[in-house]
Design a protein around this motif. Sequence first.
Motif, PDB file in Angstrom:
ATOM      1  N   SER A 387       0.865  -1.182   0.000  1.00 19.97           N
ATOM      2  CA  SER A 387       0.000   0.000   0.000  1.00 19.97           C
ATOM      3  C   SER A 387       0.904   1.235   0.000  1.00 19.97           C
ATOM      4  N   PRO A 388       0.476   2.323  -0.631  1.00 23.37           N
ATOM      5  CA  PRO A 388      -0.836   2.512  -1.264  1.00 23.37           C
ATOM      6  C   PRO A 388      -0.777   2.231  -2.757  1.00 23.37           C
ATOM      7  N   GLY A 389      -1.757   1.543  -3.258  1.00 31.55           N
ATOM      8  CA  GLY A 389      -1.922   1.443  -4.695  1.00 31.55           C
ATOM      9  C   GLY A 389      -1.294   0.259  -5.381  1.00 31.55           C
ATOM     10  N   THR A 391      -0.871  -3.469  -6.935  1.00 31.12           N
ATOM     11  CA  THR A 391      -1.886  -4.245  -7.655  1.00 31.12           C
ATOM     12  C   THR A 391      -2.630  -5.220  -6.758  1.00 31.12           C
ATOM     13  N   SER A 393      -2.894  -4.710  -3.313  1.00 26.80           N
ATOM     14  CA  SER A 393      -3.128  -4.046  -2.034  1.00 26.80           C
ATOM     15  C   SER A 393      -4.612  -3.955  -1.728  1.00 26.80           C
ATOM     16  N   GLU A 395      -6.219  -1.407  -1.514  1.00 30.15           N
ATOM     17  CA  GLU A 395      -6.817  -0.326  -2.303  1.00 30.15           C
ATOM     18  C   GLU A 395      -7.085  -0.730  -3.751  1.00 30.15           C
ATOM     19  N   PRO A 528       3.382   5.838  -2.971  1.00 34.75           N
ATOM     20  CA  PRO A 528       3.716   4.766  -3.926  1.00 34.75           C
ATOM     21  C   PRO A 528       5.142   4.867  -4.459  1.00 34.75           C
TER      22      PRO A 528
END
Length: 570
Positions: A387-389, A391, A393, A395, A528
């Motif tokens: 995280s964040p973002g 593949t 995660s 989110e 990220p």
Amino acid sequence: MQQFKIKAFLLALVLTASFGCDKDILDTRPGNTYSEADIYSNVDLTQSLVDYTYNVTENWGLNVDVWWTRRIGIENASDEAWFHFVPQNYRITRGQIQPNNMGFWTQKWRQYYRYIGTANDFLSKIDQSPVAQSDPERVATLKGEMKYLRANAYARLINLFGGVPLFDTPFELTDDFNVPRASYQECVDFIVRELDEAVTLLPEGPRNGVEFGRVSRGACLAMKSRVLLYAASELHDPSTVPNGPLYDYNKPDKWQDAADAAKALIDLDQYSLVPVETAEDYQQMFLSPNSELIFARPFSPDFPNTPNDFNTLPDKAQSPVGAGGWGLSNPTHNFVQDFKMANGLRIDDAGSGYDDDDLYANRELRFYANILYQGASFKGAELEYWSPGGTESREAPGPNHYAATGYNQRKFLDESIVIDQEQSANRPYPLARLPEIYLNYAEALYHLGREDEARTYVNLVAGRVGLPAITTTGEALLEDIRYERQMELFLEGHRFFDTRRWMMADKMNEDIMGVQWEKRNAAGELDPDGTLTRLGPLLIEDRMFAPTFYYLPIPFAEVEKAGLEQNFGY
């Protein structure tokens, strides 16, 4: 490869509700329904009845009655994996299971007895049927298959419940349905007799080509080997708790019998280990039939969609979310850390070379073939659990199916297909493989004091994946044999039963742990473009195990209906 197909039409059969009490015979033929007279007059319809009963062997899912349980495997009730969807329905891992609160486990009793009832009806009628006169050779084979399938159902029942009601003929409406539970030893003896008889009825050699997936002599011997190994194990020794006739196996030559059963299959000389040099070789071995596969459920676009829901199993259900999957069975961090290093040492052994800052480096070959982890490649893309973002995660877009433990399975997944658009053409679900038989034999030999021979057979399995030769003795050798079962048979439905028959309460009482990955910048903020860090181990599930849970309770409704004795502790 061509597989045999369960007929698309639904047969009107003499089926049983609960454990064989209700008869429901439809003698008309509306649409695609067939009468009993039709079934036993046309050998293709007779075979279709047997094919229906093959559903007792199951596949990647544990159940067919509730949609999501078609996607849940028994590995999630062991330390192998944690089920990401509705995990509370396992109950057994949290000490919550009771006779009137069993979740989907309630259905296991009825499902297995349903197929036993079908087999009993078939075996009571087939010898006097028109097809037995017109095609005796084919009918003999079908009898052998049905005897195996009935034995298979009883083996699954005693693994979960201990001794169970034992019957081999259909109930009549005037019969007394209050059949008491037989002893565990009586059940084992019955299963072994059934398998021995089935062997005499089945053709020699593996059944390949259009017969792939049908019961063979090898399948019968493999089941016999497993049943006798389980029976000889600590859980069924009269000195352990629970004990008594419903749980004990007290034959003086039990380990010799287990060894002989495994050796009988080995001596057929019909199966051989597939050589592998890389993790990819090992992974590919599970995507098509091969020389070490003794028995399997066929899996292909030709195989019916009901009741196995193959459009989503296993690729949709188990692939990472970034690849379009749901990632439902998450391998546990506990299990990941059990994998040895490539040099054959445990990660906490002196000289292992394990580096906690690079925890996935230099692990044994099966780790890379079986587990997806941060930085691994899947379908040509690097997996991002951070995280964040990332593949994978929490989110990630789409259903909330991120891998809570920080891992997905790789085993059984076909990376060459497009999820939701294609199905793997030839992938089988393994029900028996030669490595299991080698390990069955090694374990039995160990308990017979024949350690040199035990090392020979466990080394066939360990050496195939490049591990150094096992030279240990005593308890250390037994641990090496158990390790090979743990890793070689990963996700094949063994670990749940192995940890119970070995009475490894400490392992089953172990909380499920995972890891979490983050990227943070110099200010400590999630970013990220920041530096990758690992958090954990983190608690995923607080598990609780007591001696009561070595067996499932008998469902309350069955106890009430038939006056059955309840299992220990419930």
